[in-house]
Motif scaffolding. Sequence first.
Motif, PDB file in Angstrom:
ATOM      1  N   SER A 185       0.861  -1.176   0.000  1.00 55.42           N
ATOM      2  CA  SER A 185       0.000   0.000   0.000  1.00 55.42           C
ATOM      3  C   SER A 185       0.906   1.237   0.000  1.00 55.42           C
ATOM      4  N   SER A 216      -9.093   7.473   3.674  1.00 54.91           N
ATOM      5  CA  SER A 216      -9.475   6.295   2.906  1.00 54.91           C
ATOM      6  C   SER A 216      -8.368   5.853   1.967  1.00 54.91           C
ATOM      7  N   ASP A 217      -7.696   6.802   1.348  1.00 52.96           N
ATOM      8  CA  ASP A 217      -6.666   6.539   0.329  1.00 52.96           C
ATOM      9  C   ASP A 217      -5.312   7.043   0.799  1.00 52.96           C
ATOM     10  N   ALA A 218      -4.486   6.196   1.467  1.00 47.75           N
ATOM     11  CA  ALA A 218      -4.768   4.801   1.770  1.00 47.75           C
ATOM     12  C   ALA A 218      -4.343   4.508   3.206  1.00 47.75           C
ATOM     13  N   GLN A 258      -6.583   2.066   4.884  1.00 51.47           N
ATOM     14  CA  GLN A 258      -6.413   0.705   4.398  1.00 51.47           C
ATOM     15  C   GLN A 258      -5.223   0.024   5.074  1.00 51.47           C
ATOM     16  N   HIS A 298      -5.146  -3.404   7.915  1.00 54.34           N
ATOM     17  CA  HIS A 298      -4.273  -4.587   7.940  1.00 54.34           C
ATOM     18  C   HIS A 298      -3.634  -4.759   9.319  1.00 54.34           C
ATOM     19  N   SER A 314      -3.486  -3.271  -1.425  1.00 57.23           N
ATOM     20  CA  SER A 314      -4.559  -2.572  -0.700  1.00 57.23           C
ATOM     21  C   SER A 314      -4.554  -1.102  -1.097  1.00 57.23           C
ATOM     22  N   ASP A 315      -5.096  -0.866  -2.263  1.00 58.52           N
ATOM     23  CA  ASP A 315      -5.290   0.495  -2.770  1.00 58.52           C
ATOM     24  C   ASP A 315      -6.491   0.477  -3.710  1.00 58.52           C
ATOM     25  N   GLY A 329      -9.319  -3.604  -0.533  1.00 62.25           N
ATOM     26  CA  GLY A 329      -9.279  -2.265   0.032  1.00 62.25           C
ATOM     27  C   GLY A 329     -10.529  -1.981   0.835  1.00 62.25           C
ATOM     28  N   THR A 330     -10.526  -0.854   1.516  1.00 60.20           N
ATOM     29  CA  THR A 330     -11.668  -0.477   2.355  1.00 60.20           C
ATOM     30  C   THR A 330     -12.295   0.835   1.891  1.00 60.20           C
ATOM     31  N   LEU A 355     -13.819   0.125   7.633  1.00 62.13           N
ATOM     32  CA  LEU A 355     -12.559  -0.240   8.278  1.00 62.13           C
ATOM     33  C   LEU A 355     -12.724  -1.487   9.141  1.00 62.13           C
ATOM     34  N   GLY A 395     -13.374  -4.509   6.951  1.00 61.76           N
ATOM     35  CA  GLY A 395     -12.147  -4.845   6.249  1.00 61.76           C
ATOM     36  C   GLY A 395     -11.151  -5.531   7.157  1.00 61.76           C
TER      37      GLY A 395
END
Length: 465
Positions: free
Chosen positions: A90, A123-125, A128, A132, A186-187, A425-426, A445, A448
């Motif tokens: 990510s 959110s980006d990223a 994400q 994890h 994860s993107d 991704g979320t 989140l 995910g």
Amino acid sequence: MQDADPAVHEYLHDRVSTLLDDLAAWVRIPSVSADPAHERDVTRSARWLQAHLRETGFPEVQEWDTEGLQAVFGCWPAEDPGAPTLLVYSHHDVRAVKDQEWEEVAPCAPALRQGRMYGRGASDAKGQVLAHIWALRAHLEATGRGAPAVTLKYLVEGEEEIGSPHLADLVREHADRLAADVVVVSDTMLWSLEEPAVCTGVRGSLNAHLEVRGPRRDVHSGVVGGAAPNPLTELCRLAGLLHDDQGRITLPGFYDGVAEPTAEERRGMATVPFDTDEWLDRTRSRSVQGETGFSVLERVWTRPAAEVVTLLGGDPDDPARGVVPAVASADFTLRLVPDQRADTVMEQLRAWVAKQIRDGFEYELSMSPTNQDPYVTPPGLPALASLEDAVSRTLQRPAYRIRNGGGAPAARLSEVLDVPALFFGTGLPEDHWHDSDEKVEVQALLQGAETLAYLLEDLPRRLRA
């Protein structure tokens, strides 16, 4: 379908306030990779992530320098030396912002409102990445393990938002350390909070800049209007020629490399719940446009696209001077699908511009060195089945297979490391990536992280089988 694990679910929901505090602290760091003024902030963002990984328990955390901005590497070996290895990719850099266009919050002053965290990178990223990390924590808590069920590696770069110019070299340099059985990119985005879905592919991207020159200097339109070459008019004419009246891109040979979706893929997309009005509202689009004969989802997931993303000339920010401008420029983004190659489309675009531009103009067409090829996860990959099971387990419903319309460096990672890629991704279409008031749904989140915890648990069984 397995039942959801109450221990995983409760661990995450009991600690959601801490997760959000972590995300807010990270979002406050304006790690804008495109602005040299924020170079120190990208470094601070990398250092924040390193500290967070160490706090989580990663025994090995390193900062990897590039000729540009820093990447972060983390590794936590599994207790079982024969366990498979999962590499998570990510990024921690974010897009530039226009502060004056943000209405909910200042871009790097995150706030929680109605179940959403607002802020650039929420959110980006950055969200994400944290999904994890919290998935790993929940996995360890629920299983009682002292180490993850898989050897877990993270590669979180600091240059994705400027096209990952040094990623390939970085991966080649550290190929031994990054060796894995599968990589999770994860993107990417989910389809919705209610409908379980697994992304199985992303489009590639090609970015081009075209500068057209007319008069040798700006000239009063009353003196030369009607007789001098106008570069803005010529650019607009070229932009209009880029598509025919059926919405097809007019570059000769462009569709020769396009692989049509299989009948199974078409049937799968047709089952994804879709409502045009809802999609227009979620994406803030005004209407549906594009290639005739294809659904909206086919157009954004499995068909190529060509967009003019900037068009500049004259006096866009100042009072008009009534001149024919000397120079005008445009930026184009082309989205590519299997089996197109960015290098091939680049030459097609060069040939098309050379043929279409009229005499009396000079021009320069430049291509980004960071173009990306499309990538589709092999449909029979055991790890894909494991991810589908994990998504279904979280929402207790069978998962759809979708794709994402944006790009990701999956093809580059897969090729250099010789490893298949998954996507998870979320983000959601309404999260306003790259726009003002970016946000992430807290529920996304949590769901995910729960999904990723199940993936860590199931992957060894699936890959050994």
